[in-house]
Design an enzyme around this catalytic site. Sequence first.
Site, PDB file in Angstrom:
ATOM      1  N   LYS A  27       0.891  -1.384   0.157  1.00  0.00           N
ATOM      2  CA  LYS A  27       0.022   0.158  -0.105  1.00  0.00           C
ATOM      3  C   LYS A  27       1.197   1.328   0.143  1.00  0.00           C
ATOM      4  O   LYS A  27       0.542   1.928  -0.950  1.00  0.00           O
ATOM      5  CB  LYS A  27      -1.222   0.136   1.494  1.00  0.00           C
ATOM      6  CG  LYS A  27      -2.309  -1.086   0.998  1.00  0.00           C
ATOM      7  CD  LYS A  27      -3.393  -1.616   2.919  1.00  0.00           C
ATOM      8  CE  LYS A  27      -3.961  -2.265   2.234  1.00  0.00           C
ATOM      9  NZ  LYS A  27      -3.495  -3.966   2.563  1.00  0.00           N
ATOM     10  N   ASP A  43       6.404   0.849  11.035  1.00  0.00           N
ATOM     11  CA  ASP A  43       5.254  -0.112  11.435  1.00  0.00           C
ATOM     12  C   ASP A  43       6.756  -0.305  12.434  1.00  0.00           C
ATOM     13  O   ASP A  43       7.557  -0.737  12.487  1.00  0.00           O
ATOM     14  CB  ASP A  43       6.030  -1.249  10.299  1.00  0.00           C
ATOM     15  CG  ASP A  43       5.029  -2.846  10.323  1.00  0.00           C
ATOM     16  OD1 ASP A  43       4.064  -2.547  10.210  1.00  0.00           O
ATOM     17  OD2 ASP A  43       4.824  -3.412  11.459  1.00  0.00           O
ATOM     18  N   CYS A  63      -7.687  -7.056   6.530  1.00  0.00           N
ATOM     19  CA  CYS A  63      -8.109  -8.130   5.810  1.00  0.00           C
ATOM     20  C   CYS A  63      -8.884  -9.658   6.506  1.00  0.00           C
ATOM     21  O   CYS A  63      -8.389 -10.891   6.542  1.00  0.00           O
ATOM     22  CB  CYS A  63      -6.481  -8.933   5.226  1.00  0.00           C
ATOM     23  SG  CYS A  63      -5.148  -9.351   5.840  1.00  0.00           S
TER      24      CYS A  63
END
Length: 381
Positions: free
Chosen positions: A187, A204, A308
């Site tokens: 992304k 992250d 997801c």
Amino acid sequence: MPEPAAPAPLPAATAPRIPPTRLALHHFDINYSLQLKERWPSVRAGLLCEQKYGALLNNFSLPDHVTQELELLNATDFIAEATKKVRSVAAAEEAGRGQSSAGRMVMQAETMTQAEMSPPLCASMSSNIKCYTFPRGDITRFRPARPNTLGILDYYLMDAASLLPVLALNVQPDDFVLDLCAAPGGKTLALLQTGACGHLAANDISISRTKRLHQILHSYVPKEIREIVNVTSCDGRDWERLEGGTFHKVLVDVPCTTDRHSVMEDDNNIFHKRRTKERQMLPMLQLQLLMAGILATRPGAEVVYSTCSLSPLQNEHVIERAIEIAETQFNIAVRVEDLSHFRTLFQDTFSFFPDCRLGELVLPHLTANFGPMYFCKLCRM
């Protein structure tokens, strides 16, 4: 005569180890069959079969022959196809203006839903993102990516549904953008393909995953473009203390049960018994990350939350709770933006769940085996 010795006791029987993939499937059978009802057998079959991919074209490398090669294989750019759909609606409306007033009223009634979706879509379609997919039912695989003469790879293979949160974010020129949970980097790369980011913070918490993000950027992005990207390894929940109230657009693609991985791979599976507590705490972590994303924005900014997973506890419930906390604890009004036009535009490529209370959900399906992908757009007032 001595009595024979008693036989040695048999070793205690140990319970057979149940693989985490089976635990995950059992959990999904119980919960998702209630949520998805008659759709669950089809979604279940999709989860257990090979995932379908899209090829995100790399605008920093793109020789024309790659596009031609993909089109010869019968792949199409699903975003460009959606743009054509919007234009055809606009043309139909234009033609309708020449009809009688009665006929025009019929035309407006028939096209209102699509006409209403056109402005937000046209904005997001100007994002320069190009992603090729094979038609429904076509399980052709893309070849591996190849480098150009400068070593920049020509496309990135990913679940094409993963681009929908990026399209929903609708990055505008010179926006300051935060990708709060950025690794492994698909992304982030898509955000850079828009060519609109004035500054991109890619974060992250995992240092090892951040290394993978660096690898993706070096493989796909020229050095002069990488200079607008600031890669960090912070706990995303602390972001508000680091750069609160800064960003125009924030993507919060949170850790989740990764449903497809959970039923297919035993390695790094969150349904492993030693990770039970971690799994149970996921909705709390997701809420904290979404709140950090909201607090990182300036007034008028937009946040897209995505997972997801098919789970409402990780999807709509997190959204509802975040809106409540933003208002009661921070005096921030947040509204959910209607993304139902995505369903209409991309119905030829993806299978959408029609009954999401908030946001949109792509369901795996054997003929279009993308997802699952949930995404919801929030606007800070």
